[in-house]
Enzyme design. Sequence first.
Site, mmCIF file in Angstrom:
data_model
loop_
_atom_site.group_PDB
_atom_site.id
_atom_site.type_symbol
_atom_site.label_atom_id
_atom_site.label_comp_id
_atom_site.label_asym_id
_atom_site.label_seq_id
_atom_site.Cartn_x
_atom_site.Cartn_y
_atom_site.Cartn_z
ATOM 1 N N CYS A 115 103.218 37.271 44.866
ATOM 2 C CA CYS A 115 103.502 38.699 44.640
ATOM 3 C C CYS A 115 102.682 39.690 45.458
ATOM 4 O O CYS A 115 103.246 40.540 46.145
ATOM 5 C CB CYS A 115 103.308 39.019 43.168
ATOM 6 S SG CYS A 115 104.353 38.039 42.098
ATOM 7 N N ARG A 124 104.230 42.271 48.355
ATOM 8 C CA ARG A 124 104.430 43.712 48.111
ATOM 9 C C ARG A 124 103.701 44.560 49.158
ATOM 10 O O ARG A 124 104.200 45.587 49.624
ATOM 11 C CB ARG A 124 103.910 44.082 46.715
ATOM 12 C CG ARG A 124 104.884 43.690 45.654
ATOM 13 C CD ARG A 124 104.236 43.176 44.383
ATOM 14 N NE ARG A 124 105.104 42.152 43.838
ATOM 15 C CZ ARG A 124 106.151 42.427 43.071
ATOM 16 N NH1 ARG A 124 106.400 43.666 42.703
ATOM 17 N NH2 ARG A 124 106.944 41.464 42.667
ATOM 18 N N LYS A 157 106.661 46.777 38.837
ATOM 19 C CA LYS A 157 105.433 46.017 39.080
ATOM 20 C C LYS A 157 104.803 46.431 40.412
ATOM 21 O O LYS A 157 105.360 46.161 41.477
ATOM 22 C CB LYS A 157 105.781 44.528 39.091
ATOM 23 C CG LYS A 157 104.613 43.637 39.464
ATOM 24 C CD LYS A 157 105.009 42.183 39.292
ATOM 25 C CE LYS A 157 104.018 41.246 39.911
ATOM 26 N NZ LYS A 157 104.382 39.837 39.676
ATOM 27 N N HIS A 200 101.224 45.837 41.563
ATOM 28 C CA HIS A 200 100.454 44.655 41.988
ATOM 29 C C HIS A 200 99.720 44.822 43.314
ATOM 30 O O HIS A 200 99.566 43.857 44.082
ATOM 31 C CB HIS A 200 101.334 43.400 42.007
ATOM 32 C CG HIS A 200 100.588 42.193 41.511
ATOM 33 N ND1 HIS A 200 101.135 40.947 41.389
ATOM 34 C CD2 HIS A 200 99.286 42.073 41.119
ATOM 35 C CE1 HIS A 200 100.227 40.108 40.946
ATOM 36 N NE2 HIS A 200 99.096 40.767 40.769
ATOM 37 N N SER A 260 101.293 41.425 37.135
ATOM 38 C CA SER A 260 102.295 40.503 36.588
ATOM 39 C C SER A 260 102.337 40.599 35.062
ATOM 40 O O SER A 260 101.330 40.885 34.410
ATOM 41 C CB SER A 260 101.965 39.070 36.993
ATOM 42 O OG SER A 260 101.980 38.957 38.397
ATOM 43 N N HIS A 272 110.079 37.241 36.790
ATOM 44 C CA HIS A 272 108.772 36.601 36.608
ATOM 45 C C HIS A 272 108.631 36.253 35.122
ATOM 46 O O HIS A 272 109.096 37.003 34.265
ATOM 47 C CB HIS A 272 107.688 37.593 37.036
ATOM 48 C CG HIS A 272 106.315 37.004 37.170
ATOM 49 N ND1 HIS A 272 105.530 36.697 36.077
ATOM 50 C CD2 HIS A 272 105.593 36.664 38.271
ATOM 51 C CE1 HIS A 272 104.377 36.199 36.511
ATOM 52 N NE2 HIS A 272 104.391 36.149 37.839
ATOM 53 N N ASP A 275 110.742 39.259 45.899
ATOM 54 C CA ASP A 275 109.401 39.230 46.498
ATOM 55 C C ASP A 275 108.983 37.849 46.987
ATOM 56 O O ASP A 275 108.105 37.719 47.835
ATOM 57 C CB ASP A 275 108.349 39.782 45.531
ATOM 58 C CG ASP A 275 108.045 38.838 44.391
ATOM 59 O OD1 ASP A 275 108.937 38.068 43.971
ATOM 60 O OD2 ASP A 275 106.890 38.862 43.903
ATOM 61 N N ASN A 276 109.581 36.803 46.427
ATOM 62 C CA ASN A 276 109.289 35.425 46.874
ATOM 63 C C ASN A 276 110.262 34.490 46.175
ATOM 64 O O ASN A 276 111.047 34.917 45.315
ATOM 65 C CB ASN A 276 107.830 35.016 46.597
ATOM 66 C CG ASN A 276 107.371 35.242 45.182
ATOM 67 O OD1 ASN A 276 106.571 36.145 44.907
ATOM 68 N ND2 ASN A 276 107.878 34.459 44.244
ATOM 69 N N LYS A 314 108.280 29.181 45.221
ATOM 70 C CA LYS A 314 107.107 30.069 45.214
ATOM 71 C C LYS A 314 105.819 29.337 45.579
ATOM 72 O O LYS A 314 105.648 28.181 45.198
ATOM 73 C CB LYS A 314 106.993 30.658 43.810
ATOM 74 C CG LYS A 314 105.807 31.548 43.558
ATOM 75 C CD LYS A 314 105.890 32.176 42.179
ATOM 76 C CE LYS A 314 104.653 33.030 41.905
ATOM 77 N NZ LYS A 314 104.797 33.866 40.703
HETATM 78 MG MG MG Z 1 106.649 37.141 42.726
#
Ligand code: MG
Length: 446
Positions: A74, A78, A131, A133, A156, A210, A262-263, A283
């Site tokens: 994450c 980002r 989110k 992060h 998260s 998530h 994001d992943n 991930k």
């Molecule tokens: Mg993520």
Amino acid sequence: MKARSIISILIVAYLYSPLSANDRLPNFVVIFTDDQGYGDLGCYGHPTIRTPRLDRMAAEGMRFTQFYSAASVCTPSRAALLTGRLPIRTGLCADKLRVLIPDSAGGLPEREITIAEALKTKGYATICIGKWHLGHLPKYLPMNHGFDSYLGIPYSNDMKPTVLMRNEAIIENPADQTTLTQRYTAEAIQFIKENRNKPFFLYLPHTFPHTPLFVSESFKGKSPRGLYGDVIAEIDWSTGKILDTLRELELDKNTLVIFTSDNGPWLTQKQDGGSAGLLRDGKRTTFEGGMRVPTIAWWPGKIKAGATSHALASTMDIFTTCLTLAGIKLPADRIIDGKNLTPVLLGTGPCERKVLFYYRGTKLMAVRKGSWKAHLITQGGLTRDADPAIVHDPPLLYRLEHDPSEKYDVSKNHPDVIADILKEVERHRAKLKPGKPQLQKRLSGK
Ligand code: MG
């Protein structure tokens, strides 16, 4: 000059003026899900996850098949999206601590320029919902990085305390996660309505899928894919509401909307994690499943409906594309890794990106050039002891367009390709300039 000629010039000037009422600066909406895999959408082939609104968004816009996140976890992912820079340059990556936690003292450095900060120079209204992060201490929060306002859990949703913040204040502790997606959506719609008469940037990094997973009552138990499918269905609904609002306000033809993740999927969460479809792993890894993400771009009248792009693209390109479309020069005092995707989106030219670098923490793990991907180091998605890093010399070589699942190492047959990719690595490393590490420092007394 004859009156008719003057009128013609005025008409032409009106039609082509960037400030004319019909051609206002474009709005940008970036919807960024968390840990949603390449295979977790109807239009990416999932057999039981239903995403009618996202499928329609793809049918009305462009679906990307080779779009990458810049990191497989994450925080660095980002940082890269918002700055257009590899996480190693901003310092938002580390080998041991992979993401920021509530005890972290670091965050996105002030010197970094986010999309929001750049767009502010052109008078954009900006909001971050979801989110963040990139640091939860006041100096790192969204409002110190170009956003006018913020609503969301700053890290998260499995981290404690799971607080919901509005701007710099905690408004709920713990956050009621069952209504989060609904509240994020309402906030997004209100923001669009309030800013209908000026250019805006809406950044919506969803808290889900998530884990732990939560949905509102109206989506609970509805998906044949179980709770994960319910969560995606609510995000699908949310995206539909946002697109409907843009249409109702007649802003659709002046708004670029990008949906991405994001992943890759968090596979160790088993059924609560997603799927990368035919791609390998998920991930935390630099296999395709960790980094290649489902991505849809929508801009009626500008992006051709029903288009599929195989362009090699990255979430970092969103930075460069937004700035270019808003007529803002890229910062000249730093390396920007994002490429301008405008020619791809508008169908006016080829993709600028030829090479892609895959990092895990500060380590360069793999490089893609054209169809070829060389792995210098591989490591699985489990803990470090269970999945140690393996250095490959010569690198493993996969031909992704023939072998998207990275099953067949063809390094022995193509030493020339490996030599060429190693030259790219040399060129890349020569001008790397890593940033000051941001993830190691802990809050004092903890
Ligand atoms: Mg993520």
